[in-house]
Design an enzyme around this catalytic site. Structure first.
Site, mmCIF file in Angstrom:
data_model
loop_
_atom_site.group_PDB
_atom_site.id
_atom_site.type_symbol
_atom_site.label_atom_id
_atom_site.label_comp_id
_atom_site.label_asym_id
_atom_site.label_seq_id
_atom_site.Cartn_x
_atom_site.Cartn_y
_atom_site.Cartn_z
ATOM 1 N N THR A 1 -2.054 5.751 1.077
ATOM 2 C CA THR A 1 -3.208 4.854 1.119
ATOM 3 C C THR A 1 -3.341 4.228 2.504
ATOM 4 O O THR A 1 -2.346 3.854 3.128
ATOM 5 C CB THR A 1 -3.077 3.750 0.058
ATOM 6 O OG1 THR A 1 -2.944 4.360 -1.231
ATOM 7 C CG2 THR A 1 -4.300 2.854 0.061
ATOM 8 N N LEU B 1 0.872 -1.175 0.000
ATOM 9 C CA LEU B 1 0.000 0.000 0.000
ATOM 10 C C LEU B 1 0.906 1.221 0.000
ATOM 11 O O LEU B 1 1.840 1.290 0.802
ATOM 12 C CB LEU B 1 -0.922 0.026 1.229
ATOM 13 C CG LEU B 1 -2.033 -1.023 1.303
ATOM 14 C CD1 LEU B 1 -2.788 -0.892 2.617
ATOM 15 C CD2 LEU B 1 -2.991 -0.910 0.135
ATOM 16 N N ASP B 2 0.650 2.171 -0.905
ATOM 17 C CA ASP B 2 1.536 3.334 -0.954
ATOM 18 C C ASP B 2 1.371 4.178 0.304
ATOM 19 O O ASP B 2 0.484 3.960 1.130
ATOM 20 C CB ASP B 2 1.303 4.156 -2.220
ATOM 21 C CG ASP B 2 -0.124 4.645 -2.347
ATOM 22 O OD1 ASP B 2 -0.652 5.190 -1.373
ATOM 23 O OD2 ASP B 2 -0.713 4.479 -3.438
ATOM 24 N N ARG B 3 2.227 5.144 0.437
ATOM 25 C CA ARG B 3 2.320 5.908 1.682
ATOM 26 C C ARG B 3 1.020 6.621 2.037
ATOM 27 O O ARG B 3 0.645 6.722 3.206
ATOM 28 C CB ARG B 3 3.460 6.925 1.562
ATOM 29 C CG ARG B 3 3.788 7.649 2.849
ATOM 30 C CD ARG B 3 4.969 8.583 2.649
ATOM 31 N NE ARG B 3 5.357 9.229 3.887
ATOM 32 C CZ ARG B 3 6.326 10.130 3.970
ATOM 33 N NH1 ARG B 3 7.025 10.458 2.888
ATOM 34 N NH2 ARG B 3 6.628 10.683 5.140
#
Length: 382
Positions: free
Chosen positions: A253, A249-251
């Protein structure tokens, strides 16, 4: 021919002569049929604007009931209630705030000084481990480990390294089995074998499955060269074994992230052939037009190929910029790229469902262990 029967007929009671003139109108004339039958011997012609003589029942000058001059009830001159006070007369010079003197220099916020660039401070709620779910204690998960496993998998399950790196260490002679150097990559370890890595006795570690509700601002990695916060900081006290995040999960999200040391399950949940379903709650910078809604539903051609979603819908009882989207693709930043391709900016992105797991009773920034049934469901997933 003259009718004898009516020879003595008198045309009018007040005149026996048929050629005589009619008697003029007399206002005092009484025919005995009074209109009101109330004993009044005289009948007066109706005069509009007056209530005299205008009566429908045995009431003296009242229109509806036996009220003395009142229209609705037996209120002595009062219109609405039984109070004896009459309604207050209208005063054209009346002022609501009469007697109240307001100073010319009155200021509502007198004594309160605020800068024009004032902004209310935002106190971010710290994430701590005060939340303790019922299944925070270690759980004995059912094992599916066969009687014999490949040597590289045994090393990977022990938390030393990945399978690919384990093959390199085996070829280099860093691994011994029952006191002898083992360089055969396909060797299968038996339950009675003693395996050592650089002289350290290895044992298959107990499996751990940690579900994290990831907050914003954390990176999905085991370590960061720039010293930024990672998801491993949030699960540092969860277990002593080496666990790794399943997927990324990106930063920016938020939402569900699974961490485990079960390599087989990790491969199953991340490989595209298994098509693990994920549901995201998306908040856009503006309303999603219906034509763009249909484009996403029908599939979009991105720079890395066609992307098809499993399901998309507007969130019930929410503005049209809040979208629910179900997808099984594991491409990097795929949800953000879908909407950015159509000219939208994703303000918030939250993963609410992952492989059948939900965020129920799991606050943001906290974690819990999976139940035995949840682990069985993941392993049986096709």
């Amino acid at each position: 021919m003259e009718n004898k029967k009516f020879n003595n007929y008198k045309k009018n009671s007040y005149s026996s002569n048929g050629n005589s003139e009619k008697k003029p109108y007399n206002s005092s004339y009484n025919s005995g049929n009074n209109r009101n039958n109330n004993g009044n011997s005289s009948f007066k012609k109706k005069t509009y604007g007056q209530n005299e003589g205008r009566s429908y029942s045995n009431n003296s000058g009242n229109r509806y009931e036996n009220n003395n001059g009142n229209r609705y009830e037996n209120n002595g001159g009062n219109r609405y209630n039984n109070s004896n006070e009459n309604r207050k007369s209208y005063n054209p010079n009346f002022k609501k705030n009469e007697g109240y003197n307001k100073s010319n220099n009155y200021n509502r916020n007198e004594g309160y000084n605020r800068n024009d660039n004032y902004k209310k401070p935002f106190n971010k709620k710290p994430y701590n481990n005060t939340y303790k779910p019922q299944n925070n204690a270690p759980i004995d998960y059912p094992t599916t480990t066969p009687a014999e496993v490949r040597l590289n998998k045994f090393i990977a399950d022990a938390g030393i390294c990945s399978r690919r790196n384990a093959d390199m260490y085996i070829s280099a002679g860093n691994v011994t089995v029952n006191g002898e150097v083992m360089t055969t990559l396909g060797y299968r370890v038996k339950p009675t074998d003693e395996v050592r890595f650089d002289g350290k006795l290895l044992s298959s570690e107990k499996k751990e499955y940690i579900l994290l509700n990831k907050p914003k601002g954390f990176i999905t990695t085991t370590n960061d060269e720039k010293g930024r916060k990672t998801v491993m900081d949030l699960v540092a006290n969860a277990t002593n074994v080496r666990i790794l995040p399943v997927g990324r999960l990106d930063r920016a999200t938020t939402g569900l992230l699974l961490l485990t040391n079960d390599g087989e399950l990790t491969k199953k949940l991340t490989h595209p052939t298994h098509g693990v379903r994920k549901i995201y709650h998306v908040i856009l910078d503006r309303k999603l037009d219906y034509k763009d809604f249909m484009k996403v539903q029908d599939g979009l051609e991105l720079e890395d190929g066609l992307i098809e979603v499993d399901e998309i819908s507007y969130v019930n009882d929410k503005p049209k910029n809040e979208i629910g989207i179900k997808i099984h693709s594991g491409r990097n930043r795929i949800v953000r790229r879908i909407f950015e391709h159509l000219g939208y900016q994703v303000e918030k992105l939250d993963r609410v469902v992952f492989a059948g797991l939900t965020k129920k009773d799991l606050p943001r920034g906290h974690w819990r262990r999976l139940t035995q049934q949840e682990v069985i469901n993941l392993r049986n997933m096709k």
